[in-house]
Scaffold this motif. Structure first.
Motif, PDB file in Angstrom:
ATOM      1  N   HIS A 115       0.873  -1.165   0.000  1.00 30.20           N
ATOM      2  CA  HIS A 115       0.000   0.000   0.000  1.00 30.20           C
ATOM      3  C   HIS A 115       0.915   1.221   0.000  1.00 30.20           C
ATOM      4  O   HIS A 115       2.039   1.163   0.489  1.00 30.20           O
ATOM      5  CB  HIS A 115      -0.886   0.017   1.245  1.00 30.20           C
ATOM      6  CG  HIS A 115      -1.770  -1.183   1.347  1.00 30.20           C
ATOM      7  ND1 HIS A 115      -2.939  -1.320   0.627  1.00 30.20           N
ATOM      8  CD2 HIS A 115      -1.647  -2.308   2.076  1.00 30.20           C
ATOM      9  CE1 HIS A 115      -3.496  -2.473   0.918  1.00 30.20           C
ATOM     10  NE2 HIS A 115      -2.724  -3.102   1.785  1.00 30.20           N
ATOM     11  N   VAL A 117       1.232   5.664   0.537  1.00 26.55           N
ATOM     12  CA  VAL A 117       0.686   6.940   0.979  1.00 26.55           C
ATOM     13  C   VAL A 117       1.658   8.027   0.540  1.00 26.55           C
ATOM     14  O   VAL A 117       2.849   7.974   0.861  1.00 26.55           O
ATOM     15  CB  VAL A 117       0.510   6.989   2.520  1.00 26.55           C
ATOM     16  CG1 VAL A 117       0.044   8.366   2.961  1.00 26.55           C
ATOM     17  CG2 VAL A 117      -0.463   5.911   2.992  1.00 26.55           C
ATOM     18  N   GLU A 126      -0.060  17.439  -5.555  1.00 25.83           N
ATOM     19  CA  GLU A 126      -1.214  16.760  -6.152  1.00 25.83           C
ATOM     20  C   GLU A 126      -1.169  16.793  -7.676  1.00 25.83           C
ATOM     21  O   GLU A 126      -1.595  15.846  -8.330  1.00 25.83           O
ATOM     22  CB  GLU A 126      -2.506  17.372  -5.620  1.00 25.83           C
ATOM     23  CG  GLU A 126      -2.732  16.996  -4.160  1.00 25.83           C
ATOM     24  CD  GLU A 126      -3.943  17.670  -3.546  1.00 25.83           C
ATOM     25  OE1 GLU A 126      -4.145  18.875  -3.804  1.00 25.83           O
ATOM     26  OE2 GLU A 126      -4.668  16.975  -2.820  1.00 25.83           O
ATOM     27  N   ASP A 137      -2.292   4.930  -2.811  1.00 24.46           N
ATOM     28  CA  ASP A 137      -3.576   4.525  -2.249  1.00 24.46           C
ATOM     29  C   ASP A 137      -4.237   5.682  -1.504  1.00 24.46           C
ATOM     30  O   ASP A 137      -5.455   5.781  -1.441  1.00 24.46           O
ATOM     31  CB  ASP A 137      -3.395   3.344  -1.285  1.00 24.46           C
ATOM     32  CG  ASP A 137      -2.915   2.107  -2.023  1.00 24.46           C
ATOM     33  OD1 ASP A 137      -3.581   1.716  -2.999  1.00 24.46           O
ATOM     34  OD2 ASP A 137      -1.884   1.543  -1.622  1.00 24.46           O
ATOM     35  N   ARG A 138      -3.400   6.553  -0.953  1.00 29.73           N
ATOM     36  CA  ARG A 138      -3.926   7.679  -0.180  1.00 29.73           C
ATOM     37  C   ARG A 138      -2.949   8.836  -0.297  1.00 29.73           C
ATOM     38  O   ARG A 138      -1.746   8.642  -0.412  1.00 29.73           O
ATOM     39  CB  ARG A 138      -4.069   7.265   1.279  1.00 29.73           C
ATOM     40  CG  ARG A 138      -4.679   8.347   2.136  1.00 29.73           C
ATOM     41  CD  ARG A 138      -5.263   7.826   3.417  1.00 29.73           C
ATOM     42  NE  ARG A 138      -6.501   7.131   3.091  1.00 29.73           N
ATOM     43  CZ  ARG A 138      -6.888   5.998   3.684  1.00 29.73           C
ATOM     44  NH1 ARG A 138      -6.162   5.443   4.613  1.00 29.73           N
ATOM     45  NH2 ARG A 138      -8.013   5.422   3.355  1.00 29.73           N
ATOM     46  N   VAL A 139      -3.482  10.059  -0.234  1.00 32.32           N
ATOM     47  CA  VAL A 139      -2.674  11.277  -0.237  1.00 32.32           C
ATOM     48  C   VAL A 139      -3.017  12.041   1.037  1.00 32.32           C
ATOM     49  O   VAL A 139      -4.194  12.248   1.343  1.00 32.32           O
ATOM     50  CB  VAL A 139      -2.971  12.156  -1.473  1.00 32.32           C
ATOM     51  CG1 VAL A 139      -2.170  13.453  -1.425  1.00 32.32           C
ATOM     52  CG2 VAL A 139      -2.684  11.393  -2.760  1.00 32.32           C
ATOM     53  N   ILE A 140      -1.984  12.448   1.779  1.00 37.50           N
ATOM     54  CA  ILE A 140      -2.185  13.227   2.999  1.00 37.50           C
ATOM     55  C   ILE A 140      -1.281  14.455   2.961  1.00 37.50           C
ATOM     56  O   ILE A 140      -0.280  14.470   2.242  1.00 37.50           O
ATOM     57  CB  ILE A 140      -1.936  12.390   4.280  1.00 37.50           C
ATOM     58  CG1 ILE A 140      -0.509  11.862   4.322  1.00 37.50           C
ATOM     59  CG2 ILE A 140      -2.960  11.266   4.395  1.00 37.50           C
ATOM     60  CD1 ILE A 140      -0.150  11.101   5.601  1.00 37.50           C
ATOM     61  N   ASP A 145      -1.198  13.896   9.734  1.00 41.80           N
ATOM     62  CA  ASP A 145      -2.517  13.468   9.271  1.00 41.80           C
ATOM     63  C   ASP A 145      -2.655  11.953   9.234  1.00 41.80           C
ATOM     64  O   ASP A 145      -3.768  11.437   9.113  1.00 41.80           O
ATOM     65  CB  ASP A 145      -2.798  14.012   7.867  1.00 41.80           C
ATOM     66  CG  ASP A 145      -2.849  15.522   7.813  1.00 41.80           C
ATOM     67  OD1 ASP A 145      -3.081  16.151   8.868  1.00 41.80           O
ATOM     68  OD2 ASP A 145      -2.648  16.068   6.716  1.00 41.80           O
ATOM     69  N   HIS A 149      -5.889   8.026   9.823  1.00 39.71           N
ATOM     70  CA  HIS A 149      -6.115   6.861   8.973  1.00 39.71           C
ATOM     71  C   HIS A 149      -5.686   5.547   9.627  1.00 39.71           C
ATOM     72  O   HIS A 149      -5.714   4.507   9.001  1.00 39.71           O
ATOM     73  CB  HIS A 149      -5.363   7.036   7.651  1.00 39.71           C
ATOM     74  CG  HIS A 149      -5.717   8.305   6.953  1.00 39.71           C
ATOM     75  ND1 HIS A 149      -6.915   8.501   6.328  1.00 39.71           N
ATOM     76  CD2 HIS A 149      -5.033   9.465   6.806  1.00 39.71           C
ATOM     77  CE1 HIS A 149      -6.963   9.717   5.813  1.00 39.71           C
ATOM     78  NE2 HIS A 149      -5.827  10.320   6.090  1.00 39.71           N
TER      79      HIS A 149
END
Length: 156
Positions: A115, A117, A126, A137-140, A145, A149
């Motif tokens: 996974h 991030v 971005e 899978d995820r952007v923080i 932050d 999650h």
């Protein structure tokens, strides 16, 4: 063992003390037949007063002079992550790679099957992420932050 005469390998890694003499020596050793290994292709990194050259910048200089591309042993080479997973006795499906670069951190995790991030506190934003064929899978925004999650088993 470090040697400056007929070594098998020239290895470039991250440091803040590259000097013209050591870069020139590395170039001559690669031209002389030493295999060219590099930790990662990161061209720049953060510094107190702004960007600073990183491993990839020195590598580009050496590659340009020698005409020989290096073999990257670190990120984004998935072999590095797979070796770490094996050493830790864990599986990619249960692992998260957290990083601030799409081209190395996220790519490395994706290619190793983990996974991923992306943390927007580094060089990838971005817009950079949207242009890449591989996606996290995820952007923080920040590692702070991340706690949003992750399940806290001690939270009541």
């Amino acid at each position: 063992m470090l040697a400056d005469h007929d070594p098998d390998y020239v290895v470039i890694g991250e440091t803040r003390s590259y000097g013209f003499a050591s870069i020139t020596t590395a170039i001559r050793l690669v031209e002389g037949g030493a295999r060219f290994l590099v930790a990662n292709p990161d061209e720049k990194g953060p510094g107190a007063e702004g960007s600073r050259p990183a491993t990839g910048a020195v590598t580009a200089l050496s590659e340009r002079v020698t005409g020989r591309p290096p073999y990257y042993v670190g990120k984004p080479n998935p072999l590095m992550l797979r070796s770490a997973l094996r050493a830790l006795g864990t599986h990619a499906a249960h692992t998260v790679v957290l990083g601030d670069r799409m081209d190395t951190d996220v790519r490395s995790g994706m290619e190793a099957g983990t996974h991923t991030v992306l943390v927007l506190s580094g060089p990838s934003d971005e817009n950079t992420a949207a242009q890449c064929p591989h996606q996290p899978d995820r952007v923080i925004n920040s590692v702070t932050d991340l706690t949003e999650h992750v399940a806290d088993p001690f939270r009541t």
